[in-house]
Design a protein around this motif. Structure first.
Motif, PDB file in Angstrom:
ATOM      1  N   ARG A  93      46.573  72.654 -21.436  1.00 59.35           N
ATOM      2  CA  ARG A  93      46.677  71.067 -21.483  1.00 59.35           C
ATOM      3  C   ARG A  93      45.842  70.549 -22.552  1.00 59.35           C
ATOM      4  O   ARG A  93      45.065  71.048 -23.040  1.00 59.35           O
ATOM      5  N   THR A  94      46.195  69.360 -23.059  1.00 57.79           N
ATOM      6  CA  THR A  94      45.746  68.767 -24.331  1.00 57.79           C
ATOM      7  C   THR A  94      44.932  67.553 -23.449  1.00 57.79           C
ATOM      8  O   THR A  94      45.608  66.758 -22.725  1.00 57.79           O
ATOM      9  N   VAL A  95      43.637  67.278 -23.896  1.00 61.17           N
ATOM     10  CA  VAL A  95      42.668  66.259 -23.112  1.00 61.17           C
ATOM     11  C   VAL A  95      43.218  65.017 -23.890  1.00 61.17           C
ATOM     12  O   VAL A  95      43.306  64.875 -24.955  1.00 61.17           O
ATOM     13  N   ALA A  96      43.526  63.947 -22.763  1.00 57.75           N
ATOM     14  CA  ALA A  96      44.107  62.573 -23.219  1.00 57.75           C
ATOM     15  C   ALA A  96      43.037  61.644 -23.777  1.00 57.75           C
ATOM     16  O   ALA A  96      43.201  60.780 -24.430  1.00 57.75           O
ATOM     17  N   ARG A  97      41.664  61.872 -23.300  1.00 60.18           N
ATOM     18  CA  ARG A  97      40.489  60.932 -23.703  1.00 60.18           C
ATOM     19  C   ARG A  97      39.228  61.774 -23.594  1.00 60.18           C
ATOM     20  O   ARG A  97      39.359  62.828 -22.968  1.00 60.18           O
ATOM     21  N   ASP A  98      38.320  61.289 -24.133  1.00 50.92           N
ATOM     22  CA  ASP A  98      37.142  61.990 -24.165  1.00 50.92           C
ATOM     23  C   ASP A  98      36.571  61.917 -22.582  1.00 50.92           C
ATOM     24  O   ASP A  98      36.892  60.732 -21.894  1.00 50.92           O
ATOM     25  N   ILE A  99      36.171  62.908 -22.312  1.00 50.65           N
ATOM     26  CA  ILE A  99      35.629  63.235 -20.710  1.00 50.65           C
ATOM     27  C   ILE A  99      34.394  63.970 -20.789  1.00 50.65           C
ATOM     28  O   ILE A  99      33.965  64.659 -21.698  1.00 50.65           O
ATOM     29  N   GLY A 129      29.007  68.173 -16.934  1.00 51.81           N
ATOM     30  CA  GLY A 129      27.910  68.071 -17.969  1.00 51.81           C
ATOM     31  C   GLY A 129      28.224  68.427 -19.403  1.00 51.81           C
ATOM     32  O   GLY A 129      27.510  68.418 -20.496  1.00 51.81           O
ATOM     33  N   THR A 130      29.487  68.823 -19.549  1.00 52.97           N
ATOM     34  CA  THR A 130      30.147  69.121 -21.081  1.00 52.97           C
ATOM     35  C   THR A 130      31.132  67.974 -21.370  1.00 52.97           C
ATOM     36  O   THR A 130      31.961  67.621 -20.641  1.00 52.97           O
ATOM     37  N   LYS A 131      30.473  67.395 -22.596  1.00 47.98           N
ATOM     38  CA  LYS A 131      31.710  66.344 -23.108  1.00 47.98           C
ATOM     39  C   LYS A 131      32.839  67.194 -23.884  1.00 47.98           C
ATOM     40  O   LYS A 131      32.460  68.124 -24.622  1.00 47.98           O
ATOM     41  N   ILE A 132      33.978  66.739 -23.487  1.00 47.37           N
ATOM     42  CA  ILE A 132      35.081  67.394 -23.960  1.00 47.37           C
ATOM     43  C   ILE A 132      35.932  66.167 -24.549  1.00 47.37           C
ATOM     44  O   ILE A 132      36.239  65.248 -24.278  1.00 47.37           O
ATOM     45  N   GLU A 169      38.587  63.946 -26.794  1.00 48.59           N
ATOM     46  CA  GLU A 169      40.194  63.686 -26.831  1.00 48.59           C
ATOM     47  C   GLU A 169      40.721  64.801 -27.722  1.00 48.59           C
ATOM     48  O   GLU A 169      40.372  64.827 -28.808  1.00 48.59           O
ATOM     49  N   GLY A 170      42.017  65.377 -27.301  1.00 46.43           N
ATOM     50  CA  GLY A 170      42.599  66.418 -28.383  1.00 46.43           C
ATOM     51  C   GLY A 170      42.185  67.694 -28.048  1.00 46.43           C
ATOM     52  O   GLY A 170      42.912  68.500 -28.828  1.00 46.43           O
ATOM     53  N   SER A 171      41.121  67.968 -27.405  1.00 44.39           N
ATOM     54  CA  SER A 171      40.945  69.255 -27.171  1.00 44.39           C
ATOM     55  C   SER A 171      41.923  70.073 -26.231  1.00 44.39           C
ATOM     56  O   SER A 171      42.575  69.298 -25.642  1.00 44.39           O
ATOM     57  N   ILE A 172      42.045  71.253 -26.323  1.00 46.27           N
ATOM     58  CA  ILE A 172      43.002  72.064 -25.578  1.00 46.27           C
ATOM     59  C   ILE A 172      41.942  72.729 -24.679  1.00 46.27           C
ATOM     60  O   ILE A 172      41.175  73.381 -24.728  1.00 46.27           O
ATOM     61  N   MET A 173      42.490  72.740 -23.467  1.00 56.22           N
ATOM     62  CA  MET A 173      42.007  73.207 -22.180  1.00 56.22           C
ATOM     63  C   MET A 173      42.822  74.192 -21.594  1.00 56.22           C
ATOM     64  O   MET A 173      44.082  73.925 -21.504  1.00 56.22           O
ATOM     65  N   LEU A 174      42.303  75.310 -21.142  1.00 53.81           N
ATOM     66  CA  LEU A 174      43.017  76.340 -20.519  1.00 53.81           C
ATOM     67  C   LEU A 174      42.836  76.388 -19.252  1.00 53.81           C
ATOM     68  O   LEU A 174      41.681  76.409 -18.634  1.00 53.81           O
ATOM     69  N   LEU A 175      43.727  76.207 -18.136  1.00 52.21           N
ATOM     70  CA  LEU A 175      43.612  75.958 -16.831  1.00 52.21           C
ATOM     71  C   LEU A 175      44.134  77.584 -15.988  1.00 52.21           C
ATOM     72  O   LEU A 175      45.207  77.820 -16.420  1.00 52.21           O
ATOM     73  N   LEU A 176      43.230  78.102 -15.515  1.00 52.47           N
ATOM     74  CA  LEU A 176      43.305  79.625 -15.042  1.00 52.47           C
ATOM     75  C   LEU A 176      43.543  79.520 -13.451  1.00 52.47           C
ATOM     76  O   LEU A 176      42.668  79.745 -12.597  1.00 52.47           O
ATOM     77  N   ASN A 177      44.875  78.693 -12.868  1.00 49.28           N
ATOM     78  CA  ASN A 177      44.984  78.623 -11.828  1.00 49.28           C
ATOM     79  C   ASN A 177      45.319  80.022 -10.870  1.00 49.28           C
ATOM     80  O   ASN A 177      44.989  80.193  -9.918  1.00 49.28           O
ATOM     81  N   GLY A 178      45.713  81.095 -11.634  1.00 49.88           N
ATOM     82  CA  GLY A 178      45.815  82.263 -10.839  1.00 49.88           C
ATOM     83  C   GLY A 178      44.297  82.729 -10.618  1.00 49.88           C
ATOM     84  O   GLY A 178      44.192  83.196  -9.401  1.00 49.88           O
ATOM     85  N   SER A 179      43.178  82.425 -11.292  1.00 44.29           N
ATOM     86  CA  SER A 179      41.941  82.743 -10.891  1.00 44.29           C
ATOM     87  C   SER A 179      41.329  81.776  -9.723  1.00 44.29           C
ATOM     88  O   SER A 179      40.739  82.205  -8.825  1.00 44.29           O
ATOM     89  N   ALA A 180      41.935  80.580  -9.989  1.00 44.28           N
ATOM     90  CA  ALA A 180      41.474  79.755  -8.986  1.00 44.28           C
ATOM     91  C   ALA A 180      42.088  79.942  -7.546  1.00 44.28           C
ATOM     92  O   ALA A 180      41.469  79.741  -6.343  1.00 44.28           O
ATOM     93  N   ASN A 181      43.159  80.575  -7.535  1.00 44.06           N
ATOM     94  CA  ASN A 181      43.676  80.994  -6.342  1.00 44.06           C
ATOM     95  C   ASN A 181      43.391  82.168  -5.679  1.00 44.06           C
ATOM     96  O   ASN A 181      43.258  82.530  -4.619  1.00 44.06           O
ATOM     97  N   ARG A 182      42.225  82.975  -6.038  1.00 47.14           N
ATOM     98  CA  ARG A 182      41.418  83.858  -5.735  1.00 47.14           C
ATOM     99  C   ARG A 182      39.929  83.531  -5.498  1.00 47.14           C
ATOM    100  O   ARG A 182      39.091  84.636  -5.444  1.00 47.14           O
ATOM    101  N   ASP A 183      39.461  82.272  -5.881  1.00 42.73           N
ATOM    102  CA  ASP A 183      38.385  81.943  -5.489  1.00 42.73           C
ATOM    103  C   ASP A 183      38.002  82.004  -4.169  1.00 42.73           C
ATOM    104  O   ASP A 183      38.072  81.367  -3.316  1.00 42.73           O
ATOM    105  N   GLU A 184      36.712  83.033  -4.122  1.00 41.52           N
ATOM    106  CA  GLU A 184      36.276  83.364  -2.653  1.00 41.52           C
ATOM    107  C   GLU A 184      35.453  82.265  -1.970  1.00 41.52           C
ATOM    108  O   GLU A 184      35.568  81.957  -1.009  1.00 41.52           O
ATOM    109  N   ARG A 185      35.128  81.230  -2.643  1.00 43.64           N
ATOM    110  CA  ARG A 185      34.578  80.028  -2.018  1.00 43.64           C
ATOM    111  C   ARG A 185      35.621  79.254  -1.513  1.00 43.64           C
ATOM    112  O   ARG A 185      35.445  78.510  -0.591  1.00 43.64           O
ATOM    113  N   ARG A 186      36.954  79.313  -1.951  1.00 42.28           N
ATOM    114  CA  ARG A 186      38.085  78.614  -1.150  1.00 42.28           C
ATOM    115  C   ARG A 186      38.857  79.365  -0.220  1.00 42.28           C
ATOM    116  O   ARG A 186      39.370  78.997   0.814  1.00 42.28           O
TER     117      ARG A 186
END
Length: 148
Positions: A41-47, A51-54, A56-73
């Motif tokens: 995903r491309t970050v639409a605005r500064d966020i 605690g990390t400033k990201i 606007e325009g940065s590319i973020m990689l979402l690892l939903n396969g990893s999130a689906n195996r999160d032991e906390r969830r």
């Protein structure tokens, strides 16, 4: 789905005997083996995120396969269990939720119902199986089976 049910024949037999469990099994397959485990995903605005400033325009990689195996969830997340009944991120979330999710679920349900009626037992011919080679989709391009 065919591979997972071949590797878990007890759960496959349970589905053949009780097709009402198929929708739960489909959700567990989607959680356990996300068909598209990574999205960019491309970050639409500064966020700020944790605690990390990201910027606007940065590319973020979402690892939903990893999130689906999160032991906390998901307790015992690396265990395949058609009775789990847990929500997952395989179709995305919020604004980016997959518009075709209902159709995909229906197609998977109908296909699995019909396969289990005809062939309640199978084994995978891994010698002749081939994985699909794409940058974002996970699965098989060929998965031959032996039916019993």
């Amino acid at each position: 789905m065919g591979q997972l049910l071949a590797e878990h024949p007890d759960q496959r037999r349970e589905l053949a005997e009780n097709p009402s469990l198929i929708p739960l099994a489909i959700e567990e397959v989607l959680r356990y083996e996300a068909p598209s485990p990574v999205q960019a995903r491309t970050v639409a605005r500064d966020i700020e995120c944790r605690g990390t400033k990201i910027p606007e325009g940065s590319i973020m990689l979402l690892l939903n396969g990893s999130a689906n195996r999160d032991e906390r969830r998901f307790p015992d997340a690396d265990r395949f269990d058609i009775h789990r009944g847990a929500a997952h991120l395989s179709f995305g979330h919020g604004l980016h939720f997959c518009l075709g999710s209902a159709l995909a679920r229906m197609q998977a349900r109908v296909a699995l119902e019909e396969v289990l009626k005809r062939w309640p037992d199978w084994e995978i011919d891994y010698t002749n199986a081939t994985k699909a080679h794409t940058s974002s989709v996970r699965g098989w391009s060929s998965l031959p089976v032996f039916t019993g």
